[in-house]
Design an enzyme around this catalytic site. Structure first.
Site, PDB file in Angstrom:
ATOM      1  N   HIS A  36       0.863  -1.189   0.000  1.00 38.06           N
ATOM      2  CA  HIS A  36       0.000   0.000   0.000  1.00 38.06           C
ATOM      3  C   HIS A  36       0.897   1.236   0.000  1.00 38.06           C
ATOM      4  O   HIS A  36       2.133   1.107  -0.046  1.00 38.06           O
ATOM      5  CB  HIS A  36      -0.961  -0.017   1.196  1.00 38.06           C
ATOM      6  CG  HIS A  36      -0.287  -0.220   2.521  1.00 38.06           C
ATOM      7  ND1 HIS A  36       0.596   0.689   3.053  1.00 38.06           N
ATOM      8  CD2 HIS A  36      -0.337  -1.250   3.412  1.00 38.06           C
ATOM      9  CE1 HIS A  36       1.032   0.255   4.220  1.00 38.06           C
ATOM     10  NE2 HIS A  36       0.498  -0.929   4.460  1.00 38.06           N
ATOM     11  N   HIS A  39       4.009   1.489   2.198  1.00 35.72           N
ATOM     12  CA  HIS A  39       5.214   0.818   1.696  1.00 35.72           C
ATOM     13  C   HIS A  39       5.868   1.606   0.549  1.00 35.72           C
ATOM     14  O   HIS A  39       7.093   1.768   0.531  1.00 35.72           O
ATOM     15  CB  HIS A  39       4.862  -0.580   1.159  1.00 35.72           C
ATOM     16  CG  HIS A  39       4.213  -1.491   2.158  1.00 35.72           C
ATOM     17  ND1 HIS A  39       2.990  -2.073   1.945  1.00 35.72           N
ATOM     18  CD2 HIS A  39       4.616  -1.918   3.379  1.00 35.72           C
ATOM     19  CE1 HIS A  39       2.669  -2.828   2.979  1.00 35.72           C
ATOM     20  NE2 HIS A  39       3.630  -2.748   3.867  1.00 35.72           N
ATOM     21  N   LYS A 152       5.372   3.479  11.766  1.00 28.55           N
ATOM     22  CA  LYS A 152       4.109   2.807  12.086  1.00 28.55           C
ATOM     23  C   LYS A 152       4.342   1.645  13.071  1.00 28.55           C
ATOM     24  O   LYS A 152       3.580   1.438  14.008  1.00 28.55           O
ATOM     25  CB  LYS A 152       3.491   2.303  10.777  1.00 28.55           C
ATOM     26  CG  LYS A 152       2.602   1.103  10.864  1.00 28.55           C
ATOM     27  CD  LYS A 152       1.179   1.514  11.010  1.00 28.55           C
ATOM     28  CE  LYS A 152       0.254   0.383  11.371  1.00 28.55           C
ATOM     29  NZ  LYS A 152       0.577  -0.905  10.804  1.00 28.55           N
ATOM     30  N   GLN A 156       9.336  -2.044  16.494  1.00 30.41           N
ATOM     31  CA  GLN A 156      10.148  -2.784  15.510  1.00 30.41           C
ATOM     32  C   GLN A 156      11.305  -1.921  15.003  1.00 30.41           C
ATOM     33  O   GLN A 156      12.435  -2.394  14.873  1.00 30.41           O
ATOM     34  CB  GLN A 156       9.253  -3.204  14.347  1.00 30.41           C
ATOM     35  CG  GLN A 156       9.989  -3.787  13.162  1.00 30.41           C
ATOM     36  CD  GLN A 156       9.023  -4.329  12.125  1.00 30.41           C
ATOM     37  OE1 GLN A 156       8.501  -5.420  12.276  1.00 30.41           O
ATOM     38  NE2 GLN A 156       8.758  -3.568  11.079  1.00 30.41           N
TER      39      GLN A 156
HETATM   40  P1  AMP Z   1       4.640  -4.819   6.691  1.00 31.07           P
HETATM   41  O1  AMP Z   1       4.691  -5.372   5.316  1.00 31.07           O
HETATM   42  O2  AMP Z   1       3.297  -4.347   7.099  1.00 31.07           O
HETATM   43  O3  AMP Z   1       5.325  -5.686   7.706  1.00 31.07           O
HETATM   44  O4  AMP Z   1       5.492  -3.484   6.662  1.00 31.07           O
HETATM   45  C1  AMP Z   1       6.706  -3.362   5.965  1.00 31.07           C
HETATM   46  C2  AMP Z   1       7.320  -2.017   6.278  1.00 31.07           C
HETATM   47  O5  AMP Z   1       6.404  -0.987   5.902  1.00 31.07           O
HETATM   48  C3  AMP Z   1       7.618  -1.807   7.773  1.00 31.07           C
HETATM   49  O6  AMP Z   1       8.823  -1.072   7.896  1.00 31.07           O
HETATM   50  C4  AMP Z   1       6.437  -0.990   8.221  1.00 31.07           C
HETATM   51  O7  AMP Z   1       6.714  -0.194   9.359  1.00 31.07           O
HETATM   52  C5  AMP Z   1       6.207  -0.125   6.994  1.00 31.07           C
HETATM   53  N1  AMP Z   1       4.845   0.401   6.996  1.00 31.07           N
HETATM   54  C6  AMP Z   1       3.685  -0.303   7.087  1.00 31.07           C
HETATM   55  N2  AMP Z   1       2.632   0.540   7.101  1.00 31.07           N
HETATM   56  C7  AMP Z   1       3.142   1.793   7.024  1.00 31.07           C
HETATM   57  C8  AMP Z   1       2.566   3.102   7.021  1.00 31.07           C
HETATM   58  N3  AMP Z   1       1.251   3.290   7.101  1.00 31.07           N
HETATM   59  N4  AMP Z   1       3.398   4.165   6.939  1.00 31.07           N
HETATM   60  C9  AMP Z   1       4.747   3.990   6.859  1.00 31.07           C
HETATM   61  N5  AMP Z   1       5.343   2.789   6.865  1.00 31.07           N
HETATM   62  C10 AMP Z   1       4.568   1.707   6.949  1.00 31.07           C
END
Ligand code: AMP
Length: 280
Positions: A36, A39, A152, A156
């Protein structure tokens, strides 16, 4: 531009060796797919720092407990490749679980410090060891100069930053501010689980944090502000795991009046667990 998609560590290394030979720098954006604009914003920020960007897509079984949503985690590789290409990613690394964890794999990273402060670690005890292990592998496999992580997932971000420093991994971890929907809900792959009514209720998590931050800034003590935020979420139908004010760097419980604070929350709306955080 359609990014190249590779599935093996050997193919990944062939691409990065070519970049290195040309003297190019590159950033890695680790994701679990279901791409989204949160990312793709990490990709955009990566492109500001480095010549090339690799996005990894791997739904890491090691960071899901048996009761969690591994089996139904949203997957759409074609859509992901399209969105990542549009954002400017040069290379996508999407390995199978067997490539990441061949038979006999027996090494995991064990953490303390920001990984053991009673937030996500309290509710998802396997989570960070799984995250750290896969992220360390991705850093070693890619050999990237920069790693882009979203605020977010604030705990982590701190855990990965600490790990890189403790293990002397030569990569710079960059934290990127949270991308939100128009009404303020943090973008998340898990938002697709929300029903229409829950989607409308979900905004309360960000609003309650904003209200708590304003109250703390106006002199109310953090504990009482987060207690009110918890109550506000419960009234809205959330089951609250935590709403808490922590030291923005160590994530420890604040001890002094002038510490930089981060408000961090996790709460369930029906079957969906939402997390969010903001600076005070
Ligand atoms: P995920 O695939 O959800 O594990 O996230 C992959 C990366 O995208 C991680 O570094 C998350 O912190 C980042 N991420 C997910 N959602 C957001 C968001 N709304 N804004 C900024 N970074 C995000």
């Amino acid at each position: 531009m359609k990014p190249k998609l590779v599935r093996t560590i050997a193919a990944l290394r062939r691409e990065t060796a070519r970049w290195r030979a040309e003297g190019l720098t590159y950033a890695v954006v680790p994701t679990m797919g279901a791409i989204h604009s949160g990312h793709t914003h990490l990709v955009t920020e990566g492109l500001k720092r480095a010549d090339r960007v690799i996005t990894t897509i791997f739904v890491n079984p090691q960071q899901f407990a048996a009761t969690e949503d591994l089996g139904k985690y949203p997957r759409d590789e074609d859509g992901d490749v399209r969105k990542l290409g549009k954002a400017g990613t040069h290379l996508i690394f999407s390995p199978a679980p067997e490539e990441m964890y061949p038979a006999g794999a027996a090494t995991t990273i064990t953490l303390s410090g920001p990984a053991k402060v009673g937030l996500e670690d309290r509710f998802r005890p396997h989570f960070f060891d799984g995250v750290a292990t896969v992220v360390a592998k991705l850093f070693i496999q890619t050999g990237a100069d920069f790693a882009m992580f979203g605020e977010k997932d604030y705990q982590q971000l701190k855990v990965v930053t600490r790990m890189v420093s403790d293990l002397d991994i030569p990569i710079e971890v960059i934290g990127v501010p949270t991308v939100r929907e128009d009404d303020g809900l943090a973008k998340s792959s898990r938002n697709v689980y929300l029903t229409k009514t829950e989607r409308q209720q979900a905004i309360a998590i960000y609003r309650s944090l904003q209200t708590a931050a304003e109250r703390i800034r106006s002199g109310i003590n953090p504990q009482s502000a987060t207690r009110s935020a918890t109550r506000m979420l419960m009234v809205q139908g959330f089951k609250v795991d935590y709403v808490t004010a922590r030291n923005a760097e160590s994530l420890a419980i604040p001890q002094h009046k002038d510490e930089p604070l981060r408000l961090i929350a996790a709460a369930w709306l029906g079957k969906t667990r939402l997390i969010d955080n903001i600076a005070v």
